[in-house]
Write a protein that holds these residues in place. Sequence first.
Motif, PDB file in Angstrom:
ATOM      1  N   HIS A   4       5.836  -0.345  -5.724  1.00  0.00           N
ATOM      2  CA  HIS A   4       5.278  -0.846  -4.464  1.00  0.00           C
ATOM      3  C   HIS A   4       4.294   0.145  -3.834  1.00  0.00           C
ATOM      4  CE1 HIS A   4       8.198  -4.038  -4.713  1.00  0.00           C
ATOM      5  NE2 HIS A   4       9.162  -3.144  -4.837  1.00  0.00           N
ATOM      6  N   LEU A   5       3.578   0.892  -4.644  1.00  0.00           N
ATOM      7  CA  LEU A   5       2.640   1.874  -4.117  1.00  0.00           C
ATOM      8  C   LEU A   5       1.384   1.231  -3.544  1.00  0.00           C
ATOM      9  CD1 LEU A   5       2.903   4.672  -6.800  1.00  0.00           C
ATOM     10  CD2 LEU A   5       3.924   4.608  -4.543  1.00  0.00           C
ATOM     11  N   ASP A   6       0.863   0.214  -4.177  1.00  0.00           N
ATOM     12  CA  ASP A   6      -0.358  -0.412  -3.700  1.00  0.00           C
ATOM     13  C   ASP A   6      -0.134  -1.144  -2.383  1.00  0.00           C
ATOM     14  OD1 ASP A   6      -1.819   0.540  -5.825  1.00  0.00           O
ATOM     15  OD2 ASP A   6      -1.346  -1.184  -7.081  1.00  0.00           O
ATOM     16  N   HIS A   9      -2.183  -0.502   1.361  1.00  0.00           N
ATOM     17  CA  HIS A   9      -2.956  -1.531   2.031  1.00  0.00           C
ATOM     18  C   HIS A   9      -2.300  -2.010   3.313  1.00  0.00           C
ATOM     19  CE1 HIS A   9      -5.682  -1.579  -1.282  1.00  0.00           C
ATOM     20  NE2 HIS A   9      -4.735  -1.887  -2.130  1.00  0.00           N
ATOM     21  N   ASP A  10      -0.979  -1.917   3.433  1.00  0.00           N
ATOM     22  CA  ASP A  10      -0.264  -2.393   4.603  1.00  0.00           C
ATOM     23  C   ASP A  10       0.759  -1.346   5.031  1.00  0.00           C
ATOM     24  OD1 ASP A  10       0.917  -3.778   6.623  1.00  0.00           O
ATOM     25  OD2 ASP A  10       1.676  -5.412   5.378  1.00  0.00           O
ATOM     26  N   PRO A  11       0.332  -0.384   5.867  1.00  0.00           N
ATOM     27  CA  PRO A  11       1.260   0.691   6.253  1.00  0.00           C
ATOM     28  C   PRO A  11       2.434   0.197   7.077  1.00  0.00           C
ATOM     29  CG  PRO A  11      -0.806   0.859   7.474  1.00  0.00           C
ATOM     30  CD  PRO A  11      -0.974  -0.237   6.469  1.00  0.00           C
ATOM     31  N   GLY A  12       2.382  -1.022   7.620  1.00  0.00           N
ATOM     32  CA  GLY A  12       3.483  -1.541   8.420  1.00  0.00           C
ATOM     33  C   GLY A  12       4.535  -2.262   7.617  1.00  0.00           C
ATOM     34  N   ILE A  13       4.436  -2.254   6.294  1.00  0.00           N
ATOM     35  CA  ILE A  13       5.393  -2.973   5.457  1.00  0.00           C
ATOM     36  C   ILE A  13       6.776  -2.347   5.597  1.00  0.00           C
ATOM     37  CG2 ILE A  13       5.072  -1.665   3.320  1.00  0.00           C
ATOM     38  CD1 ILE A  13       5.148  -4.383   1.869  1.00  0.00           C
ATOM     39  N   ASP A  14       7.778  -3.190   5.722  1.00  0.00           N
ATOM     40  CA  ASP A  14       9.160  -2.726   5.854  1.00  0.00           C
ATOM     41  C   ASP A  14       9.899  -3.080   4.581  1.00  0.00           C
ATOM     42  OD1 ASP A  14      11.666  -1.965   6.612  1.00  0.00           O
ATOM     43  OD2 ASP A  14      11.906  -3.472   8.170  1.00  0.00           O
ATOM     44  N   SER A  15      10.282  -2.075   3.819  1.00  0.00           N
ATOM     45  CA  SER A  15      10.923  -2.324   2.531  1.00  0.00           C
ATOM     46  C   SER A  15      12.342  -2.863   2.675  1.00  0.00           C
ATOM     47  CB  SER A  15      10.930  -1.047   1.691  1.00  0.00           C
ATOM     48  OG  SER A  15      11.674  -0.053   2.357  1.00  0.00           O
ATOM     49  N   ALA A  16      12.935  -2.843   3.892  1.00  0.00           N
ATOM     50  CA  ALA A  16      14.288  -3.346   4.079  1.00  0.00           C
ATOM     51  C   ALA A  16      14.326  -4.873   4.063  1.00  0.00           C
ATOM     52  CB  ALA A  16      14.863  -2.826   5.388  1.00  0.00           C
ATOM     53  N   GLU A  17      13.205  -5.525   4.405  1.00  0.00           N
ATOM     54  CA  GLU A  17      13.169  -6.979   4.390  1.00  0.00           C
ATOM     55  C   GLU A  17      12.833  -7.463   2.992  1.00  0.00           C
ATOM     56  OE1 GLU A  17      10.789  -8.815   7.359  1.00  0.00           O
ATOM     57  OE2 GLU A  17      11.212  -7.232   8.808  1.00  0.00           O
ATOM     58  N   PRO A  18      13.543  -8.491   2.498  1.00  0.00           N
ATOM     59  CA  PRO A  18      13.227  -8.993   1.162  1.00  0.00           C
ATOM     60  C   PRO A  18      11.853  -9.651   1.147  1.00  0.00           C
ATOM     61  CG  PRO A  18      14.897 -10.361   2.192  1.00  0.00           C
ATOM     62  CD  PRO A  18      14.636  -9.197   3.106  1.00  0.00           C
TER      63      PRO A  18
END
Length: 104
Positions: free
Chosen positions: A58-60, A64-73
């Motif tokens: 999930h590096l890309d 591109h989206d610094p606000g992405i939350d990896s805790a949400e599926p």
Amino acid sequence: MLPNPELQPLLRPADVIGLHPTLRRTAVYDALKKGEIPSIVIGSRIFIPTAALRRMLHLDEREHDPGIDSAEPRPDQGAKPDGRAEPTTSPGSRRGSTNVGGLE
């Protein structure tokens, strides 16, 4: 840091091992053997597609989206469109079957 896939489309396992001090040679080769790391085998050589490895980690998305939350599926990780999690089954199990004591 993983290289840009346009500049270096394929990596060798040694390149991946050198990316982080805690990655051990045997762990990388075990993950390749199990299919946990995407790979291409040409003859006796193993190559790892840089773009596939970046997507797997999930590096890309983070770039591109610094606000992405990896805790949400994510939608492709078992979430239904209404946001509820999709039940998952383990490999070899059948939905709706009852497995008692490991016997089917």
